[in-house]
Design a protein around this motif. Structure first.
Motif, mmCIF file in Angstrom:
data_model
loop_
_atom_site.group_PDB
_atom_site.id
_atom_site.type_symbol
_atom_site.label_atom_id
_atom_site.label_comp_id
_atom_site.label_asym_id
_atom_site.label_seq_id
_atom_site.Cartn_x
_atom_site.Cartn_y
_atom_site.Cartn_z
ATOM 1 N N PHE A 1 0.862 -1.184 0.000
ATOM 2 C CA PHE A 1 0.000 0.000 0.000
ATOM 3 C C PHE A 1 0.894 1.227 0.000
ATOM 4 O O PHE A 1 1.873 1.295 0.748
ATOM 5 C CB PHE A 1 -0.889 0.046 1.258
ATOM 6 N N SER A 2 0.569 2.184 -0.857
ATOM 7 C CA SER A 2 1.274 3.462 -0.719
ATOM 8 C C SER A 2 0.331 4.606 -1.046
ATOM 9 O O SER A 2 -0.675 4.415 -1.738
ATOM 10 C CB SER A 2 2.523 3.529 -1.586
ATOM 11 N N GLY A 3 0.653 5.758 -0.532
ATOM 12 C CA GLY A 3 -0.229 6.908 -0.708
ATOM 13 C C GLY A 3 0.547 8.145 -1.113
ATOM 14 O O GLY A 3 1.722 8.290 -0.779
ATOM 15 N N GLN B 1 -0.227 12.488 -1.510
ATOM 16 C CA GLN B 1 -1.213 13.530 -1.246
ATOM 17 C C GLN B 1 -1.539 14.337 -2.499
ATOM 18 O O GLN B 1 -0.637 14.682 -3.247
ATOM 19 C CB GLN B 1 -0.654 14.503 -0.198
ATOM 20 N N VAL C 1 -4.379 10.264 -1.297
ATOM 21 C CA VAL C 1 -4.871 10.414 0.074
ATOM 22 C C VAL C 1 -5.493 11.798 0.312
ATOM 23 O O VAL C 1 -4.919 12.680 0.941
ATOM 24 C CB VAL C 1 -3.781 10.065 1.128
ATOM 25 N N HIS D 1 -5.987 12.841 3.975
ATOM 26 C CA HIS D 1 -4.788 13.420 4.574
ATOM 27 C C HIS D 1 -4.586 14.865 4.128
ATOM 28 O O HIS D 1 -4.141 15.709 4.907
ATOM 29 C CB HIS D 1 -3.543 12.600 4.208
ATOM 30 N N TYR E 1 -3.037 12.463 12.071
ATOM 31 C CA TYR E 1 -2.635 12.054 10.717
ATOM 32 C C TYR E 1 -1.975 10.664 10.676
ATOM 33 O O TYR E 1 -2.346 9.818 9.852
ATOM 34 C CB TYR E 1 -1.697 13.147 10.220
ATOM 35 N N MET F 1 -2.942 7.153 8.579
ATOM 36 C CA MET F 1 -1.988 6.476 7.689
ATOM 37 C C MET F 1 -1.884 4.991 8.049
ATOM 38 O O MET F 1 -1.827 4.126 7.163
ATOM 39 C CB MET F 1 -0.632 7.172 7.778
ATOM 40 N N ASP G 1 -4.913 3.354 6.639
ATOM 41 C CA ASP G 1 -4.799 3.152 5.179
ATOM 42 C C ASP G 1 -4.202 1.791 4.875
ATOM 43 O O ASP G 1 -4.704 1.031 4.054
ATOM 44 C CB ASP G 1 -3.855 4.197 4.556
ATOM 45 N N ILE G 2 -3.095 1.540 5.538
ATOM 46 C CA ILE G 2 -2.323 0.336 5.240
ATOM 47 C C ILE G 2 -3.037 -0.907 5.769
ATOM 48 O O ILE G 2 -3.201 -1.904 5.079
ATOM 49 C CB ILE G 2 -0.921 0.442 5.890
ATOM 50 N N VAL H 1 5.273 -1.317 2.648
ATOM 51 C CA VAL H 1 4.975 0.065 2.278
ATOM 52 C C VAL H 1 6.243 0.747 1.794
ATOM 53 O O VAL H 1 7.213 0.871 2.545
ATOM 54 C CB VAL H 1 4.398 0.842 3.484
ATOM 55 N N VAL I 1 8.334 3.751 1.277
ATOM 56 C CA VAL I 1 8.317 5.108 1.844
ATOM 57 C C VAL I 1 9.685 5.765 1.731
ATOM 58 O O VAL I 1 10.708 5.088 1.655
ATOM 59 C CB VAL I 1 7.951 5.125 3.345
ATOM 60 N N GLN J 1 8.886 9.452 5.995
ATOM 61 C CA GLN J 1 7.692 8.748 6.479
ATOM 62 C C GLN J 1 8.023 7.549 7.367
ATOM 63 O O GLN J 1 7.141 6.804 7.775
ATOM 64 C CB GLN J 1 6.840 8.297 5.291
HETATM 65 N N1 TRP Z 1 1.921 10.435 4.622
HETATM 66 C C1 TRP Z 1 2.352 10.078 3.301
HETATM 67 C C2 TRP Z 1 3.125 11.257 2.686
HETATM 68 O O1 TRP Z 1 2.848 12.384 2.979
HETATM 69 C C3 TRP Z 1 1.198 9.732 2.413
HETATM 70 C C4 TRP Z 1 0.485 8.522 2.902
HETATM 71 C C5 TRP Z 1 -0.754 8.477 3.464
HETATM 72 C C6 TRP Z 1 0.959 7.199 2.883
HETATM 73 N N2 TRP Z 1 -1.095 7.221 3.758
HETATM 74 C C7 TRP Z 1 -0.068 6.399 3.429
HETATM 75 C C8 TRP Z 1 2.150 6.615 2.443
HETATM 76 C C9 TRP Z 1 0.080 5.029 3.571
HETATM 77 C C10 TRP Z 1 2.296 5.232 2.590
HETATM 78 C C11 TRP Z 1 1.264 4.454 3.149
HETATM 79 O O2 TRP Z 1 3.972 11.034 1.863
#
Ligand code: TRP
Length: 332
Positions: free
Chosen positions: A5-7, A9, A40, A43, A126, A130, A133-134, A142, A144, A148
């Motif tokens: 999983f990755s996110g 913004q 995300v 977020h 926050y 996160m 999310d995962i 993840v 990152v 992070q």
């Molecule tokens: N916080 C991460 C960023 O700003 C973005 C993010 C949100 C994220 N949820 C996540 C990254 C879950 C990895 C997994 O870059």
């Protein structure tokens, strides 16, 4: 099963730092893992976002993933707010995580600045979102960046505490995937500052939508110092711009920085910049063309997101139902 999983913004336009530091790595991961890539938006609103721009940025990030080569059929690309399980599980995690844990988060301290009292509660919580999310998908890995890592540690702590509190072996303990060279791309105007969408100077970053001329111009104008290029990593000391440009070259060419040093050490910046500009145009211009095309095809981008949302919900639903049962929420 291993699940990524990755996110990212949806705040403003993506740039070379986002591409080399994150999105490009995701493209490679799709070969080996089942991946969810999430825009995300929940977020994003931890700090004020203009609603019209937020919608545009959400499409922009989705388009960037597609243009970079993420296959939306094989992976799931979606926006966070549309799968309500993220917010629901985050609430449960608000009740698992401890104030003391969150108080240690350095990013909150940086983002909230001096006026902590005026930061949103969402900004503070926050990292719990996160973690949700995962873990909503029982993500195991993840990807990152350095910035992070602390949040990911917290996600591990939450998973462990949840499992302990309820005497279950339910959530996996998440592993970070840290990537090598040039994950940290610095500003083209100041080698000590991270390339950032909030820098007022357009010349400080290469945007995902820049065309070949803009890319070349920004590299030509990049800040340098008067000396010849260093020939070893030690000589990067005190020369952040040289380190940054040579790191960008290595990342784009997919070679080690050491090799760039051997190739260009002792040469003039002007010659190197020409080569870097050619390389950057060669590697980035096709993607950026596709990006601009997708930005005009909002129907397609929206369809990709809608499909991703449906598939994400299908995975999240049964997991969240189990969480409800574990926590003791009566099904009515
Ligand atoms: N916080 C991460 C960023 O700003 C973005 C993010 C949100 C994220 N949820 C996540 C990254 C879950 C990895 C997994 O870059």
């Amino acid at each position: 099963m291993e699940r990524i999983f990755s996110g990212v913004q949806p705040t403003g336009n993506l740039h070379l730092g986002n591409y080399l530091g994150a999105i490009r790595n995701w493209v490679r991961l799709q070969e080996d893992y089942e991946c969810l890539f999430c825009v995300v938006d929940l977020h994003a609103v931890t700090v004020w976002q203009d609603p019209v721009e937020l919608k545009a940025s959400t499409r922009h990030v989705c388009a960037a993933m597609l243009a970079a080569g993420i296959d939306a059929k094989r992976n799931i690309i979606f926006n966070q707010s549309q799968v309500s399980g993220h917010a629901e599980l985050a609430w449960i995690f608000n009740c698992v995580a401890r104030l003391g844990w969150l108080n240690r988060m350095t990013q909150f301290k940086e983002k909230a600045g001096k006026n902590k009292e005026n930061a949103s509660v969402g900004l503070y919580a926050y990292p719990n979102l996160m973690a949700a999310d995962i873990l909503l998908y029982k993500g195991t890995h993840v990807p990152v960046g350095e910035d992070q890592k602390q949040h990911l540690e917290l996600a591990r702590d939450i998973a462990i505490k949840f499992n302990n509190d309820f005497g279950v072996d339910f959530f996996p303990v998440v592993e970070p995937l840290i990537f090598g060279a040039a994950t940290r791309v610095m500003s083209l105007r100041d080698g000590t500052a991270k390339m950032s969408k909030s820098d007022p100077s357009e010349l400080s970053r290469i945007a995902m939508t820049d065309d070949a001329d803009a890319i070349a111009k920004k590299i030509r104008k990049a800040k340098t110092d008067p000396d010849a290029l260093p020939g070893s990593e030690k000589e990067f000391a005190g020369r952040p711009e040289a380190a940054n440009l040579m790191g960008i070259y290595a990342a784009l060419a997919d070679i080690e920085v050491a090799e760039v040093l051997t190739r260009f050490g002792g040469k003039q910046f002007s010659d190197f910049k020409q080569e870097l500009a050619d390389l950057a145009v060669e590697k980035l211009a096709p993607m950026q063309g596709e990006m601009r095309r997708l930005m005009d095809d909002t129907a397609h981008v929206d369809a990709v997101l809608a499909d991703g949302v449906a598939r994400a919900r299908a995975i999240a639903g049964p997991i969240l139902a189990e969480v409800h049962d574990i926590v003791g929420f009566l099904r009515s």
